[in-house]
Design an enzyme around this catalytic site. Structure first.
Site, mmCIF file in Angstrom:
data_model
loop_
_atom_site.group_PDB
_atom_site.id
_atom_site.type_symbol
_atom_site.label_atom_id
_atom_site.label_comp_id
_atom_site.label_asym_id
_atom_site.label_seq_id
_atom_site.Cartn_x
_atom_site.Cartn_y
_atom_site.Cartn_z
ATOM 1 N N ARG A 159 10.603 -9.778 -15.113
ATOM 2 C CA ARG A 159 9.960 -8.978 -14.314
ATOM 3 C C ARG A 159 9.861 -7.770 -15.294
ATOM 4 O O ARG A 159 10.793 -7.714 -16.352
ATOM 5 C CB ARG A 159 10.858 -8.370 -13.512
ATOM 6 C CG ARG A 159 11.360 -9.483 -12.071
ATOM 7 C CD ARG A 159 12.274 -9.077 -11.122
ATOM 8 N NE ARG A 159 12.698 -9.952 -10.238
ATOM 9 C CZ ARG A 159 13.603 -11.073 -10.412
ATOM 10 N NH1 ARG A 159 14.468 -10.831 -11.201
ATOM 11 N NH2 ARG A 159 13.863 -11.667 -9.410
ATOM 12 N N LYS B 279 17.813 -8.619 -10.611
ATOM 13 C CA LYS B 279 18.037 -7.885 -9.413
ATOM 14 C C LYS B 279 19.592 -7.952 -9.189
ATOM 15 O O LYS B 279 20.036 -9.001 -9.286
ATOM 16 C CB LYS B 279 17.344 -8.468 -8.263
ATOM 17 C CG LYS B 279 15.767 -7.933 -8.218
ATOM 18 C CD LYS B 279 15.156 -8.673 -7.049
ATOM 19 C CE LYS B 279 13.580 -8.244 -7.038
ATOM 20 N NZ LYS B 279 12.729 -8.805 -5.837
ATOM 21 N N HIS C 270 3.402 -8.753 -13.160
ATOM 22 C CA HIS C 270 4.080 -10.006 -12.469
ATOM 23 C C HIS C 270 3.158 -11.104 -12.152
ATOM 24 O O HIS C 270 3.834 -12.111 -12.066
ATOM 25 C CB HIS C 270 4.256 -9.148 -11.110
ATOM 26 C CG HIS C 270 5.396 -9.679 -10.331
ATOM 27 N ND1 HIS C 270 6.944 -9.486 -10.768
ATOM 28 C CD2 HIS C 270 5.589 -10.688 -9.283
ATOM 29 C CE1 HIS C 270 7.617 -10.150 -10.086
ATOM 30 N NE2 HIS C 270 7.000 -10.828 -9.018
ATOM 31 N N ARG D 276 4.523 -13.622 -14.802
ATOM 32 C CA ARG D 276 5.684 -14.219 -14.342
ATOM 33 C C ARG D 276 5.171 -15.429 -13.286
ATOM 34 O O ARG D 276 6.063 -16.637 -13.480
ATOM 35 C CB ARG D 276 6.860 -13.230 -13.380
ATOM 36 C CG ARG D 276 7.853 -13.785 -12.629
ATOM 37 C CD ARG D 276 8.777 -12.585 -12.171
ATOM 38 N NE ARG D 276 9.806 -13.031 -11.177
ATOM 39 C CZ ARG D 276 11.019 -13.432 -11.446
ATOM 40 N NH1 ARG D 276 11.342 -13.587 -12.836
ATOM 41 N NH2 ARG D 276 11.958 -13.928 -10.718
ATOM 42 N N HIS E 23 15.843 -16.526 -9.106
ATOM 43 C CA HIS E 23 15.673 -16.547 -7.642
ATOM 44 C C HIS E 23 16.859 -16.844 -6.943
ATOM 45 O O HIS E 23 17.697 -17.875 -7.153
ATOM 46 C CB HIS E 23 14.593 -17.458 -7.055
ATOM 47 C CG HIS E 23 13.261 -17.042 -7.601
ATOM 48 N ND1 HIS E 23 12.120 -17.862 -7.559
ATOM 49 C CD2 HIS E 23 12.696 -15.882 -7.761
ATOM 50 C CE1 HIS E 23 11.041 -17.218 -7.763
ATOM 51 N NE2 HIS E 23 11.484 -15.750 -8.067
ATOM 52 N N TYR F 151 5.726 -21.838 -5.627
ATOM 53 C CA TYR F 151 4.948 -22.103 -6.914
ATOM 54 C C TYR F 151 4.221 -23.652 -6.680
ATOM 55 O O TYR F 151 3.435 -24.001 -7.448
ATOM 56 C CB TYR F 151 5.381 -21.806 -8.130
ATOM 57 C CG TYR F 151 5.922 -20.340 -8.434
ATOM 58 C CD1 TYR F 151 5.045 -19.638 -8.750
ATOM 59 C CD2 TYR F 151 7.058 -20.006 -7.998
ATOM 60 C CE1 TYR F 151 5.007 -18.294 -8.921
ATOM 61 C CE2 TYR F 151 7.459 -18.572 -8.051
ATOM 62 C CZ TYR F 151 6.323 -17.813 -8.532
ATOM 63 O OH TYR F 151 6.834 -16.321 -8.746
#
Length: 322
Positions: A167, A191, A268, A271, A294, A303
């Site tokens: 990110r 995150k 993004h 990514r 994730h 994806y």
């Protein structure tokens, strides 16, 4: 979404000034909780605060206490968002912020019940993430001017984007000690302050070394005596200052425009392209999940819709009738 984008509603004279003050204080506390305890990014905190301030504004205008509403009240609020032609995904984002807020408020004993927990998230239309084609990626990686120091820096930035699936906030947070030269890996802080180790392919590592071997030091020298305070940041501006996410995002836009990429290509997108290309190349879903950081495999599974050839090959190879 910013706090000034709020649903229209009849103006009402509030009789709950004290309650409104309590709600705004609670929102401030919740924002601090997200930032300090949950490790949320500044962008996430701003988005949640904006959604909650919009909700508090609606409560004030309709003469309600934002901390003590009914399930019906919340449904009326969401209905007003829909009537104001907010996109389903935006309505869902507002509800997500309100849910998180009431969960926290219940733990903090600011409310007696979590009224938001019973409201179902509105259905949102599925959308696939955009990606960069191989030809577009080639043009983008060739866009920086390697005859100047900031061009060498930009090339390292783009290569690391594509090599790690980071990110933009993670890339801006890189320090010199984020890298392990012996293993050729980078440590990313994602995150919730979760760390992950990502290997860096040879070309990206070469671009990084080319930037560290001279250009970065010369860019840093522009800060003069203040250079020592910036010494650990990886990406340095022409003025010798550490580049934050906004600065990196600006450089990406400039380079994407120079490469002739569509205007909807963002950092993004790199990514998304990283994940899609790995799956297209045969990487397993669990590994891609770990590389992207994730929390849920279902997020990574999105994806797989972009790699029909890979799925087709998997069926041909594994199915008894393939």
């Amino acid at each position: 979404m910013s706090s000034d984008a709020r649903p229209s509603s009849p103006v009402a004279t509030s009789t709950h000034d004290a309650a409104d003050d309590d709600a705004m204080i609670a929102i401030d506390r919740f924002a601090c909780f997200l930032s300090q305890m949950e490790g949320a990014s500044p962008q996430t905190v701003r988005a949640y605060r904006g959604h909650l301030e919009a909700y508090a504004s609606w409560a004030r205008r309709t003469d309600r206490d934002a901390l003590h509403v009914s399930v019906q009240d919340l449904r009326r609020y969401l209905a007003e968002l829909k009537m104001a032609r907010y996109a389903p995904r935006t309505v869902a984002s507002h509800l997500s912020a309100i849910r998180s807020f009431f969960r926290w408020a219940l733990v903090e004993e600011l409310v007696d019940t979590d009224v938001a927990s019973t409201i179902q998230t509105p259905k949102t239309p599925g959308s696939l993430p955009s990606t960069v084609s191989h030809e577009e990626m080639k043009r983008l990686l060739e866009a920086p001017d390697l005859t100047c120091d900031d061009g060498v820096r930009d090339r390292a930035m783009l290569e690391l984007f594509y090599a790690t699936g980071a990110r933009i906030s993670e890339l801006a947070g890189l320090r010199l000690n984020s890298f392990a030269p012996a293993e050729r890996t980078v440590r990313l802080l994602g995150k919730g302050s979760k760390e992950r180790i990502v290997p860096v392919y040879r070309r990206a590592w070469s671009a990084l070394e080319g930037y560290l071997d001279g250009p970065r030091g010369r860019l840093l020298a522009a800060a003069g005596d203040a250079a020592s305070t910036q010494a650990q940041s990886l990406f340095i501006s022409r003025r010798g200052k550490p580049m934050n996410a906004d600065a990196l995002r600006y450089r990406f836009r400039v380079l994407a425009r120079k490469a002739g990429l569509p205007s909807d290509i963002t950092p993004h997108t790199m990514r998304h392209t990283f994940a899609t290309d790995l799956l297209q190349g045969g990487a397993d879903l669990r590994s891609v999940q770990e590389l992207l950081g994730h929390a849920s495999l279902s997020t990574t599974q999105l994806y797989t819709h972009l790699t029909p050839e890979r799925l087709k090959n998997a069926v041909h190879q594994a199915h008894p009738r393939g």
